[in-house]
Design an enzyme around this catalytic site. Structure first.
Site, PDB file in Angstrom:
ATOM      1  N   LYS A 108       1.126  -0.866   0.046  1.00  0.00           N
ATOM      2  CA  LYS A 108      -0.278   0.201   0.298  1.00  0.00           C
ATOM      3  C   LYS A 108       1.252   1.593   0.168  1.00  0.00           C
ATOM      4  CE  LYS A 108      -3.821   1.198   0.470  1.00  0.00           C
ATOM      5  NZ  LYS A 108      -5.429   0.194  -0.419  1.00  0.00           N
ATOM      6  N   ASP A 148      -6.634   4.213  -4.799  1.00  0.00           N
ATOM      7  CA  ASP A 148      -7.663   4.135  -3.340  1.00  0.00           C
ATOM      8  C   ASP A 148      -8.297   5.924  -2.654  1.00  0.00           C
ATOM      9  OD1 ASP A 148      -7.999   2.859  -1.342  1.00  0.00           O
ATOM     10  OD2 ASP A 148      -7.397   4.122   0.078  1.00  0.00           O
TER      11      ASP A 148
END
Ligand code: NAD
Length: 418
Positions: A108, A148
């Site tokens: 991430k 995201d």
């Protein structure tokens, strides 16, 4: 180390891993390795702002585990991004990808910035510099970012272009969630929301209900929440409430999601949409509905409000929307929680499909994408349900246990779990 492991989401995630690990007698060596990310990168991202000043933002890329394949996970632009949150989200990607049976590891990234306060030129400059700083560590065979919170297909297009410029060749497989014109997949934009609805269908089935007879409340009207609402509405569900950063809307008879989507395209937020009553985000979470889908932020269902939740099912479109204390309360209330690594896996599944299409230069129709996605979500749901039923645990522990077993087998085969 505190900066890495000290955050609430990190602690919460590792506690779930420990509980599920105990359930399946996970090797302590495997557990030890999964508790920390493999690689953590913190970068300074200087941006020349429109007024000529230089501002330096902090960016992160955390690569948690690559036993199953290249690292994969989104990039978040938000003012509250920190190292521990990114590390927790990277770990969740490892577990999600394992659960979805994908040949991918977990990562991430994020930049601590409020993207709404930057002009388009500043955002482009930030994205290009961030990409350049992390470029030695990403690539179609190494680590593949995606959108995201606060990032979108345009962000991915800039990342793709910067990475390609630096490597000297066009490398469309370096990111997913990019525009169709430059190698994106049909169906990717809606994929996470679609997956939320597929998971909802399976959960309702367990209560002998169909989507077309169900009421839905959805928190967040962004990339996940809006497409979940669109798909739920298209399949006949009554979407009685939705919300975003501007507030929440309620209509007992069901909101017209087609019109609301058009409204949001123009106005950017749901506020002032006619034919609906304004309620608060907190009230939305406590509505008496069949399904509550939190699709915005972390930790919104917590010890303080969980006992007042009246939904029969919670489908976690967001990552980590339910705290650990809340989980226990919801179990006590008999509320079925379909956990994030199952419920919002649709995004990474279609990201995987996009990556496969990019590296094989062969593109699929939207129907193919949707049908394959439905198959993966249904299968994953069935695996988790079976694990939860046989082990008499909630679906969160069942999902994590299923994911850990696959990871453990792979780690042992690779000789990583001495
Ligand atoms: P997004 O930025 O597109 O949308 C977020 C939405 O939440 C917006 O509508 C925003 O207005 C709303 N919001 C912000 N603060 C709020 C508040 N206080 N109350 C109510 N709503 C609020 O982000 P997204 O991509 O839709 O991501 C949402 C969640 O889903 C995140 O947890 C993310 O990690 C997770 N997720 C996203 C994907 C994906 O493919 N985008 C995949 C898996 C998981």
């Amino acid at each position: 180390m505190e900066a890495l492991t000290g955050g609430a989401l990190y602690q919460n995630t590792m506690k779930i891993v420990e509980d599920a690990g105990k359930l399946v007698s996970l090797s302590p060596n495997v557990l030890e390795r999964l508790k920390l990310p493999r690689r953590t990168l913190v970068v300074s991202v200087p941006v020349k702002m429109d007024d000529g000043r230089v501002k330096v933002f902090t960016g992160y890329r955390v690569q948690h585990n690559q036993t199953l394949g290249p690292f994969k996970g989104g990039i978040r632009y938000h003012q509250q991004v920190d190292l521990s949150e990114v590390a927790a989200l990277a770990a969740l990607m490892t577990f999600k990808n394992s659960l979805m049976n994908l040949p991918l590891g977990g990562a991430k990234g994020g930049v601590q910035v409020d993207p709404n306060k930057l002009s388009k030129a500043e955002l482009e400059s930030l994205t290009r510099r961030f990409t350049s700083e992390i470029s030695p560590f990403i690539g179609p065979d190494k680590d593949i970012p995606a959108p995201d919170v606060g990032t979108d297909s345009q962000t991915m297009a800039w990342m793709l272009d910067t990475f390609s410029l630096e490597s000297g060749f066009s490398q469309t497989g370096v990111v997913t969630g990019k525009p169709i014109e430059i190698g994106g997949s049909l169906g990717r934009e809606a994929a996470t929301g679609l997956g939320v609805i597929y998971a909802t269908e399976k959960a309702l089935e367990k209560l002998n209900k169909r989507l077309s007879d169900a009421t839905l409340a959805i928190q967040g009207f962004g990339k996940v929440g809006m497409f979940a609402a669109i798909e739920g509405y298209a399949k006949g569900a009554r979407v009685v409430a939705v919300s975003d950063v501007s507030g929440a809307l309620y209509n007992e008879r069901g909101l017209n999601i087609a019109e609301l989507s058009r409204f949001v395209k123009e106005k950017k937020v749901i506020k002032d949409f006619p034919d609906a009553q304004a309620i608060t985000n907190e009230e939305l979470l406590l509505l008496s509905v069949d399904v509550l889908a939190p699709c915005a932020l972390e930790g919104v269902i917590h010890a303080g409000n969980a006992k007042k939740v009246k939904a029969k099912i919670i489908v976690e479109g967001a990552n980590g929307p339910t705290t650990r204390d809340a989980d226990e309360i919801l179990d006590g209330l008999g509320c079925m929680v379909v956990p994030d690594i199952l419920a919002n896996g649709g995004g990474v599944v279609v990201s995987y499909f996009e990556w496969v299409q990019d590296i094989s230069w062969l593109f699929w129709t939207e129907d193919e994408v949707r049908n394959k996605l439905r198959e993966v979500i249904y299968k994953s749901f069935d695996k988790v349900w079976a694990m939860s039923e046989t082990s008499k645990v909630n679906m969160r522990t069942g999902a994590m246990a299923t994911s850990l077993l696959r990871l453990e087998r792979a780690m042992k085969l690779r000789g990583q779990a001495w």
